[in-house]
Design a protein around this motif. Structure first.
Motif, PDB file in Angstrom:
ATOM      1  N   PRO A 198       4.163  11.153 -54.415  1.00 12.98           N
ATOM      2  CA  PRO A 198       3.223  12.600 -54.248  1.00 12.98           C
ATOM      3  C   PRO A 198       4.482  13.286 -53.835  1.00 12.98           C
ATOM      4  O   PRO A 198       3.384  14.638 -53.585  1.00 12.98           O
ATOM      5  N   LEU A 199       5.531  13.471 -53.199  1.00 16.68           N
ATOM      6  CA  LEU A 199       6.407  14.455 -52.240  1.00 16.68           C
ATOM      7  C   LEU A 199       7.319  15.200 -52.964  1.00 16.68           C
ATOM      8  O   LEU A 199       7.763  16.155 -52.899  1.00 16.68           O
ATOM      9  N   HIS A 200       6.926  15.042 -54.476  1.00 16.92           N
ATOM     10  CA  HIS A 200       7.900  15.527 -55.254  1.00 16.92           C
ATOM     11  C   HIS A 200       7.979  17.591 -55.719  1.00 16.92           C
ATOM     12  O   HIS A 200       7.981  17.982 -55.457  1.00 16.92           O
ATOM     13  N   LYS A 201       5.911  17.746 -54.620  1.00 18.01           N
ATOM     14  CA  LYS A 201       6.150  18.858 -54.355  1.00 18.01           C
ATOM     15  C   LYS A 201       6.392  19.891 -53.291  1.00 18.01           C
ATOM     16  O   LYS A 201       6.884  20.287 -52.715  1.00 18.01           O
ATOM     17  N   LEU A 202       7.698  18.874 -52.774  1.00 17.54           N
ATOM     18  CA  LEU A 202       8.015  18.667 -50.912  1.00 17.54           C
ATOM     19  C   LEU A 202       9.569  19.619 -51.716  1.00 17.54           C
ATOM     20  O   LEU A 202      10.352  19.806 -50.747  1.00 17.54           O
ATOM     21  N   ARG A 203       9.651  18.976 -52.551  1.00 14.88           N
ATOM     22  CA  ARG A 203      11.606  19.024 -53.025  1.00 14.88           C
ATOM     23  C   ARG A 203      11.629  21.018 -53.285  1.00 14.88           C
ATOM     24  O   ARG A 203      10.480  22.203 -53.526  1.00 14.88           O
ATOM     25  N   LYS A 204      12.726  21.080 -53.045  1.00 15.01           N
ATOM     26  CA  LYS A 204      13.807  22.788 -52.738  1.00 15.01           C
ATOM     27  C   LYS A 204      15.069  22.387 -53.495  1.00 15.01           C
ATOM     28  O   LYS A 204      16.050  22.155 -53.116  1.00 15.01           O
ATOM     29  N   LEU A 205      14.799  23.255 -54.673  1.00 15.37           N
ATOM     30  CA  LEU A 205      16.431  23.178 -55.337  1.00 15.37           C
ATOM     31  C   LEU A 205      17.682  23.903 -54.784  1.00 15.37           C
ATOM     32  O   LEU A 205      18.990  23.025 -54.656  1.00 15.37           O
TER      33      LEU A 205
ATOM     34  N   SER B 257      -7.905   0.223 -54.080  1.00 15.24           N
ATOM     35  CA  SER B 257      -6.416  -0.456 -54.960  1.00 15.24           C
ATOM     36  C   SER B 257      -5.670  -1.103 -53.613  1.00 15.24           C
ATOM     37  O   SER B 257      -5.241  -1.894 -53.619  1.00 15.24           O
ATOM     38  N   GLY B 258      -6.126  -0.965 -52.492  1.00 16.74           N
ATOM     39  CA  GLY B 258      -5.056  -2.098 -51.203  1.00 16.74           C
ATOM     40  C   GLY B 258      -3.881  -1.761 -50.803  1.00 16.74           C
ATOM     41  O   GLY B 258      -2.866  -2.713 -50.393  1.00 16.74           O
ATOM     42  N   ALA B 259      -3.113  -0.648 -51.649  1.00 17.15           N
ATOM     43  CA  ALA B 259      -1.989  -0.107 -51.227  1.00 17.15           C
ATOM     44  C   ALA B 259      -1.347  -0.299 -49.822  1.00 17.15           C
ATOM     45  O   ALA B 259      -1.909   1.103 -49.550  1.00 17.15           O
ATOM     46  N   SER B 260      -0.775  -0.629 -49.327  1.00 14.13           N
ATOM     47  CA  SER B 260      -0.106  -0.161 -47.889  1.00 14.13           C
ATOM     48  C   SER B 260       0.660   0.982 -48.416  1.00 14.13           C
ATOM     49  O   SER B 260       2.106   0.225 -47.913  1.00 14.13           O
ATOM     50  N   VAL B 261       0.740   2.174 -47.966  1.00 12.16           N
ATOM     51  CA  VAL B 261       1.517   2.858 -47.599  1.00 12.16           C
ATOM     52  C   VAL B 261       1.217   4.071 -46.713  1.00 12.16           C
ATOM     53  O   VAL B 261       0.294   4.131 -46.581  1.00 12.16           O
ATOM     54  N   THR B 262       2.309   4.076 -45.197  1.00  9.30           N
ATOM     55  CA  THR B 262       1.777   4.896 -43.946  1.00  9.30           C
ATOM     56  C   THR B 262       2.406   6.282 -44.566  1.00  9.30           C
ATOM     57  O   THR B 262       3.244   6.529 -44.926  1.00  9.30           O
ATOM     58  N   SER B 263       1.738   7.470 -44.063  1.00  7.50           N
ATOM     59  CA  SER B 263       2.330   8.995 -43.559  1.00  7.50           C
ATOM     60  C   SER B 263       4.104   8.621 -43.191  1.00  7.50           C
ATOM     61  O   SER B 263       4.764   9.392 -43.942  1.00  7.50           O
ATOM     62  N   ARG B 264       3.989   7.699 -42.281  1.00  7.74           N
ATOM     63  CA  ARG B 264       5.497   7.617 -42.209  1.00  7.74           C
ATOM     64  C   ARG B 264       6.939   7.215 -42.904  1.00  7.74           C
ATOM     65  O   ARG B 264       7.718   7.797 -43.298  1.00  7.74           O
ATOM     66  N   ASP B 265       6.528   6.769 -43.404  1.00  8.85           N
ATOM     67  CA  ASP B 265       6.936   6.195 -44.723  1.00  8.85           C
ATOM     68  C   ASP B 265       7.578   6.720 -45.644  1.00  8.85           C
ATOM     69  O   ASP B 265       8.759   7.184 -45.828  1.00  8.85           O
ATOM     70  N   LEU B 266       6.567   8.292 -46.216  1.00 12.47           N
ATOM     71  CA  LEU B 266       6.891   9.178 -46.962  1.00 12.47           C
ATOM     72  C   LEU B 266       7.597  10.413 -45.965  1.00 12.47           C
ATOM     73  O   LEU B 266       7.940  10.827 -46.619  1.00 12.47           O
ATOM     74  N   PHE B 267       6.941  10.086 -44.538  1.00 11.42           N
ATOM     75  CA  PHE B 267       7.523  11.204 -44.588  1.00 11.42           C
ATOM     76  C   PHE B 267       9.659  10.937 -44.381  1.00 11.42           C
ATOM     77  O   PHE B 267      10.292  12.119 -44.131  1.00 11.42           O
ATOM     78  N   ARG B 268       9.451   9.867 -43.977  1.00 14.83           N
ATOM     79  CA  ARG B 268      10.919   9.288 -44.551  1.00 14.83           C
ATOM     80  C   ARG B 268      12.279   9.545 -45.711  1.00 14.83           C
ATOM     81  O   ARG B 268      12.985   9.160 -45.720  1.00 14.83           O
ATOM     82  N   LYS B 269      11.472   9.341 -46.601  1.00 14.88           N
ATOM     83  CA  LYS B 269      11.905   9.988 -48.045  1.00 14.88           C
ATOM     84  C   LYS B 269      12.247  11.567 -48.372  1.00 14.88           C
ATOM     85  O   LYS B 269      13.213  11.439 -49.178  1.00 14.88           O
ATOM     86  N   ILE B 270      12.165  12.105 -47.212  1.00 16.02           N
ATOM     87  CA  ILE B 270      12.175  14.099 -47.146  1.00 16.02           C
ATOM     88  C   ILE B 270      13.964  12.985 -46.504  1.00 16.02           C
ATOM     89  O   ILE B 270      13.735  13.196 -45.619  1.00 16.02           O
ATOM     90  N   ILE B 271      14.331  14.251 -47.615  1.00 11.90           N
ATOM     91  CA  ILE B 271      16.279  14.518 -46.716  1.00 11.90           C
ATOM     92  C   ILE B 271      16.553  15.558 -47.031  1.00 11.90           C
ATOM     93  O   ILE B 271      16.513  16.260 -48.253  1.00 11.90           O
TER      94      ILE B 271
END
Length: 377
Positions: free
Chosen positions: A297-304, A83-97
């Protein structure tokens, strides 16, 4: 008197000599200690790394930190290589709050950053009213438990068919959809009417990108483009896959979902696709699919974090059967705390743990069943 004077003089001379000896000893010890401290300082300075060595060590530490972050988040970097999409693991990790726990509900609360999404209202012409059922059927009887309440929603009309062929579409914005776990993208087609449409947003799609859907034309293999399975290269990650031509996408529509095309024409007219559940099945080559993986893809990591947030989603509390009365559940009643007195069953007496209650017919198009098991059940 003369002898006494001589004794005093001799004692005074001996005291002076002792003081001079002590002073010489202290000076000698000071010089030796100073020399030893100087030598130790010199050894410490010589053992310290140079500026180049410090920079090299810092670079190695940063590389180790990147490798650790990539290893901890490797299960979330699902973007297809083709697909050519450039998304690193660190970028995903920063989205967890994780919020500071000023309240008990914030202590276990984990949310995903949605700051890049559009914060306004959806397009009115692409939305319809959504009436909540509360778990009731058309006769008013409860058929699904733990349903009711929740925030009011509007349903977004999502295009699962992608039947506007060979017309470029520009991504105007990415939006949040309360009716699904994935994000949606608003498209504007470059036709005479500037048609607007919602689609499931793939991971890596950005505002301003131009995507296209085709049937028999030529289109690049990149994120967001849709085409029949006959035109998708083997090994490509896909989502929003049809099971029957023209029916619309039915597979891989939720957050982070992805399928992979394994082979084509092993069975004439069919493609072998592996689903996220490890099931491999044949799908007609004329079915449409979209390149890439579903967004969020990080939807499964959320906690209510609290029960109230579950109520906002329209989920009511779950009551155990052993806490009910005998009239309400087979496990109910009894004096004090009981285990139910029988194997776990539903309110209608059907076994719920490990006992097969129905026989599902074998699908000839399924090669490997869910979980990776081959053959018949």
């Amino acid at each position: 008197m003369l002898q006494l004077a001589k004794r005093l003089l001799s004692s005074k001379q001996s005291a002076t000599a002792a003081a001079a000896a002590a002073a010489s000893r202290s000076a000698l010890s000071f010089s030796s200690s100073s020399s030893s401290s100087f030598s130790s300082w010199r050894r410490a300075m010589s053992s310290q790394p140079s500026l180049d060595d410090q920079q090299q060590q810092q670079q190695q530490a940063e590389e180790a930190g990147d490798a650790k972050a990539n290893k901890s988040m490797e299960s979330f970097a699902f973007v297809a290589e083709a697909s050519g999409a450039s998304v690193t693991s660190r970028d995903l990790f920063r989205k967890i709050i994780r919020a500071k726990p000023f309240t008990p509900g914030q202590r276990g609360h984990v949310k995903i950053d949605r700051s890049e999404l559009y914060s306004g209202k959806p397009v009115k012409s692409l939305t319809v009213g959504l009436r909540q059922s509360g778990g009731r059927n058309n006769q008013g009887r409860i058929t699904v438990w733990q349903r009711g309440g929740g925030h009011k929603r509007k349903y977004r009309l999502v295009d699962f068919k992608r039947r506007v062929f060979d017309v470029p579409a520009k991504v105007l914005r990415l939006e949040y959809d309360p009716n699904r776990s994935a994000h949606i993208a608003l498209l504007e087609y470059e036709d005479e009417h500037s048609t607007l449409s919602y689609i499931i947003a793939p991971q890596g799609l950005q505002e301003g990108d131009v995507i296209m859907s085709t049937w028999d034309g030529e289109v690049d293999i990149r994120v967001g483009n849709a085409m029949p399975l006959s035109k998708v290269p083997i090994g490509t990650d896909i989502h929003c896959v049809e099971l029957q031509p023209g029916r619309g996408a039915q597979l891989a529509r939720s957050a982070g979902a992805v399928c992979r095309l394994l082979e084509k024409n092993a069975k004439p007219g069919f493609a072998l696709v592996r689903i996220a559940s490890k099931e491999s099945r044949y799908i007609p080559l004329t079915c449409m699919a979209t390149i890439g993986q579903v967004s969020n893809p990080l939807h499964k990591l959320r906690k209510l974090g609290k029960a109230g947030r579950k109520r906002w989603l329209g989920r009511r509390p779950t009551v155990r059967g052993v806490a009910m009365n005998p009239v309400d559940h087979p496990h109910g009643g009894g004096e004090g705390k009981t285990s139910g007195g029988r194997p776990s069953v539903t309110p209608w007496g059907v076994y719920t743990k490990g006992v097969r209650t129905r026989k599902k017919p074998r699908n000839p198009l399924v090669v490997v069943r869910r979980g990776g098991a081959r053959g018949k059940r």
